[in-house]
Write a protein that holds these residues in place. Sequence first.
Motif, PDB file in Angstrom:
ATOM      1  N   UNK A  39      85.436  57.919  43.313  1.00  0.00           N
ATOM      2  CA  UNK A  39      84.649  59.102  43.655  1.00  0.00           C
ATOM      3  C   UNK A  39      85.308  60.372  43.140  1.00  0.00           C
ATOM      4  N   UNK A  40      86.634  60.442  43.227  1.00  0.00           N
ATOM      5  CA  UNK A  40      87.324  61.618  42.710  1.00  0.00           C
ATOM      6  C   UNK A  40      87.186  61.695  41.194  1.00  0.00           C
ATOM      7  N   UNK A  41      87.243  60.556  40.520  1.00  0.00           N
ATOM      8  CA  UNK A  41      87.118  60.562  39.059  1.00  0.00           C
ATOM      9  C   UNK A  41      85.726  61.013  38.620  1.00  0.00           C
ATOM     10  N   UNK A  42      84.709  60.683  39.426  1.00  0.00           N
ATOM     11  CA  UNK A  42      83.336  61.027  39.035  1.00  0.00           C
ATOM     12  C   UNK A  42      82.885  62.378  39.559  1.00  0.00           C
ATOM     13  N   UNK A  43      83.415  62.813  40.708  1.00  0.00           N
ATOM     14  CA  UNK A  43      82.941  64.056  41.336  1.00  0.00           C
ATOM     15  C   UNK A  43      84.021  65.106  41.519  1.00  0.00           C
ATOM     16  N   UNK A  44      85.279  64.745  41.265  1.00  0.00           N
ATOM     17  CA  UNK A  44      86.366  65.672  41.577  1.00  0.00           C
ATOM     18  C   UNK A  44      86.377  66.918  40.736  1.00  0.00           C
ATOM     19  N   UNK A  45      85.882  66.849  39.499  1.00  0.00           N
ATOM     20  CA  UNK A  45      85.944  68.010  38.617  1.00  0.00           C
ATOM     21  C   UNK A  45      84.712  68.904  38.737  1.00  0.00           C
ATOM     22  N   UNK A  46      83.709  68.470  39.493  1.00  0.00           N
ATOM     23  CA  UNK A  46      82.493  69.251  39.619  1.00  0.00           C
ATOM     24  C   UNK A  46      82.614  70.275  40.748  1.00  0.00           C
ATOM     25  N   UNK A  47      81.870  71.349  40.623  1.00  0.00           N
ATOM     26  CA  UNK A  47      81.843  72.378  41.658  1.00  0.00           C
ATOM     27  C   UNK A  47      80.882  71.926  42.761  1.00  0.00           C
ATOM     28  N   UNK A  48      81.308  70.904  43.504  1.00  0.00           N
ATOM     29  CA  UNK A  48      80.430  70.230  44.462  1.00  0.00           C
ATOM     30  C   UNK A  48      80.975  70.362  45.882  1.00  0.00           C
ATOM     31  N   UNK A  49      80.170  69.928  46.840  1.00  0.00           N
ATOM     32  CA  UNK A  49      80.572  69.937  48.239  1.00  0.00           C
ATOM     33  C   UNK A  49      81.772  69.025  48.452  1.00  0.00           C
ATOM     34  N   UNK A  50      81.779  67.884  47.765  1.00  0.00           N
ATOM     35  CA  UNK A  50      82.913  66.956  47.873  1.00  0.00           C
ATOM     36  C   UNK A  50      84.210  67.605  47.407  1.00  0.00           C
ATOM     37  N   UNK A  51      84.147  68.315  46.266  1.00  0.00           N
ATOM     38  CA  UNK A  51      85.355  68.953  45.724  1.00  0.00           C
ATOM     39  C   UNK A  51      85.882  70.016  46.681  1.00  0.00           C
ATOM     40  N   UNK A 288      84.321  67.666  30.686  1.00  0.00           N
ATOM     41  CA  UNK A 288      84.876  68.462  31.777  1.00  0.00           C
ATOM     42  C   UNK A 288      84.006  69.672  32.042  1.00  0.00           C
ATOM     43  N   UNK A 289      84.031  70.133  33.286  1.00  0.00           N
ATOM     44  CA  UNK A 289      83.327  71.355  33.631  1.00  0.00           C
ATOM     45  C   UNK A 289      84.121  72.554  33.135  1.00  0.00           C
ATOM     46  N   UNK A 290      83.486  73.756  33.199  1.00  0.00           N
ATOM     47  CA  UNK A 290      84.169  74.962  32.758  1.00  0.00           C
ATOM     48  C   UNK A 290      85.411  75.235  33.604  1.00  0.00           C
ATOM     49  N   UNK A 291      85.309  74.894  34.926  1.00  0.00           N
ATOM     50  CA  UNK A 291      86.476  75.073  35.802  1.00  0.00           C
ATOM     51  C   UNK A 291      87.629  74.168  35.416  1.00  0.00           C
ATOM     52  N   UNK A 292      87.321  72.922  35.075  1.00  0.00           N
ATOM     53  CA  UNK A 292      88.373  71.994  34.666  1.00  0.00           C
ATOM     54  C   UNK A 292      89.026  72.415  33.366  1.00  0.00           C
ATOM     55  N   UNK A 293      88.233  72.933  32.427  1.00  0.00           N
ATOM     56  CA  UNK A 293      88.810  73.380  31.160  1.00  0.00           C
ATOM     57  C   UNK A 293      89.705  74.596  31.344  1.00  0.00           C
ATOM     58  N   UNK A 294      89.318  75.500  32.237  1.00  0.00           N
ATOM     59  CA  UNK A 294      90.159  76.678  32.510  1.00  0.00           C
ATOM     60  C   UNK A 294      91.493  76.262  33.113  1.00  0.00           C
ATOM     61  N   UNK A 295      91.455  75.317  34.060  1.00  0.00           N
ATOM     62  CA  UNK A 295      92.690  74.847  34.692  1.00  0.00           C
ATOM     63  C   UNK A 295      93.618  74.203  33.664  1.00  0.00           C
TER      64      UNK A 295
END
Length: 373
Positions: A39-51, A288-295
Amino acid sequence: MENRDLEEEEECIKAECLKELSELSELKVKDLRQKSRVRWASCGDENSKFFHGFINNRKRKNSIPGLIINGECCDKPKMIKKETFGFYRKKFKEEMVSRPHLNCHNFKRLSDVDANFLIEKFSREEIKVAVFGCNGDRAPGPDGFNFRFIRHFWELFEEDFFGIMSSFHDTGILNKEAFSSTLSKAMEVGIFKGLQTPNEGPMVSHFLYADDALLIGEWSDSNLANVARILSEVEQSRLVGGLGCRKGELPFIHLGIMVGANMNNIHNWDRIVDSFKKRLALWKAHSLSIGGRVILLKAVLESLPVYYFSIFIPCKVVETLEKIMKRFLWGGANNVNKMHWVAWERVTLPKHMGGLGISRLRDVNNSLLAKLG
């Protein structure tokens, strides 16, 4: 309700049931752990409720809601910061006005047995104990295998580990005695002047640790000249084999830095440019999302050239590196450009000024150069 001791057959049935229950419980724990990683691999990088839930939960665990100050519970942030600062300030405060001198009377030395033990070859049992003492559930290495896998198939890896450690011992430890003996002899005949310890203690000329050598002696032109003589071409032919190393040529790479090369030549910076491209090829920016690329830009890309940025870098190299960073930020690949929706000058502004807080490489270079005066 019947109250009696279990018979032998019933004891066996009970033991089998407890064993099966333990195995099921262990499988359930493994299944939950695997599901959390998926779940972290699939949803961890998204700007989601789980993250955000995961991050907020970690933040709550790491926060300090309050402290006991003078016997009373305090939850005011300013008081907590003040008390924490004062606590560590006392810990690291220098209390001694004058430090004691080193007393070298009855200087303790290792016995011959202990000294020989430190330089003897690694045994198979010693290597096995070290490997089996490592935590097997840690993240795998570059080859994808963790220590649990290595321990399970130890019969297949034993010879490889023994060969690696034997090679390290033969080329990295034992043969340093030749270098040590040469320096000790030079000090005895007065060619090299070491450092005299207080109270008629021993004369110290060098320290050898792992693959490092530290020379200690008087700061004088004659001492430096004699050290150069010891390590000169005449001595190299005799010492190279004993030290377990080979004679190199300029330029060469030391700790990631090109030594002896003309760094004004742009081609000598190809190493760091290739390192940038290699990391970007592995990351697959489009996934990757824009947030993941910035990090990733902040945490990894900006740290890669720090060694090199301690010296002046040609403008062309800085432009090439920042071009790679821009392409990666906006989701482009090595040979594909995408629309840059915001100017790089705006992106590199601090967050409170509307930017993403990404440092400009030229500013990093100037900051590190300022340390040199």
